[in-house]
Design an enzyme around this catalytic site. Structure first.
Site, PDB file in Angstrom:
ATOM      1  CB  CYS A 168      -4.511  -4.302  -0.516  1.00  0.00           C
ATOM      2  SG  CYS A 168      -4.671  -3.262   0.944  1.00  0.00           S
TER       3      CYS A 168
ATOM      4  CB  THR B  49      -0.973   0.005   1.191  1.00  0.00           C
ATOM      5  OG1 THR B  49      -2.001   0.982   0.954  1.00  0.00           O
ATOM      6  CG2 THR B  49      -0.270   0.322   2.503  1.00  0.00           C
TER       7      THR B  49
END
Length: 237
Positions: free
Chosen positions: A170, A77
């Site tokens: 993600c 991320t």
């Protein structure tokens, strides 16, 4: 429970502070919530995600982005100014439900906070984090040692999400990131207002039931945290 506003703090510096706070909580200290922003950073979790980082990322950003390998769970991320980062360092010993319940409650704090600013958010079955429809507004990645948590949540506030043009949230291909600024029909709240709202919702969910008669906590400063850590070290000696 104590809350601290660390302003803008580098990822590695925040990690060092978390480890110090975690040791203090493991020794019986108060639960602590750290709220901050990171400079542009790509963090790679224990579930890897390195394959989702372009090899020339720093060149693309003229060297103005850090790439770090993190001890948190999850994939890759990114962090940047205009994103609220929440690092709860709390003991799970007296909380029922274990890690799964903790993650659920952390998501719930974000969902309730977002509702204050006119953003309808929810969980999405099979996918961690907090979502507005199929757009991801907050990512989670935690670690637990001796029943005490660290790492936590990154929630997008500002309009500029350009780092997500390079990094999929993600590691989920085709998933779009969003933010409070992009989802609210009203005025965009500033970061101090977002931090205060999150602290209050987090407190309502995580504070032991018998302590809810206490006044809502206020955010303390980085210097207050350093003093607390120094006092804890002196006590141990």
């Amino acid at each position: 429970m104590l809350g601290f506003d660390l302003g803008r703090t580098g990822y590695e510096d925040a990690f060092t502070l978390q480890k110090q706070v975690q040791a203090m909580v493991q020794s019986g200290g108060d639960d602590i919530l750290l709220l901050l922003e990171h400079p542009p950073t790509v963090s790679i979790g224990k579930n890897s995600g390195a394959e989702n980082v372009p090899p020339h990322l720093q060149d693309m950003w003229n060297g103005h982005v850090d790439i770090v390998h993190s001890t948190r769970g999850g994939n890759v991320t990114c962090h940047f100014p205009g994103q609220l980062v929440a690092y709860p360092v709390i003991s799970l010993k007296k909380r029922s439900g274990g890690i799964r319940a903790y993650v659920h409650d952390l998501e719930e704090a974000a969902i309730r906070m977002l509702a204050r600013f006119g953003v309808t958010a929810a969980r999405r079955q099979g996918f961690p984090g907090v979502w507005t429809g199929e757009r991801k507004i907050a990512s989670l990645g935690i670690a637990v040692s001796r029943y005490v948590t660290m790492h936590g949540m990154a929630l997008n506030v500002a309009e500029d999400l350009s780092l997500f043009n390079i990094i999929s949230p993600c590691g989920l291909e085709g998933v779009a990131a969003t933010s409070i600024a992009r989802e609210t029909a009203g005025p965009v709240p500033d970061m101090p207002a977002v931090k205060t709202a999150f602290l209050e919702e987090f407190y309502h969910i995580f504070q032991p039931a018998g302590d809810h008669a206490q006044p809502l906590p206020t955010l303390r400063t980085t210097q207050d945290l350093m003093t607390l850590l120094q006092d804890a070290q002196r006590t141990e000696k």
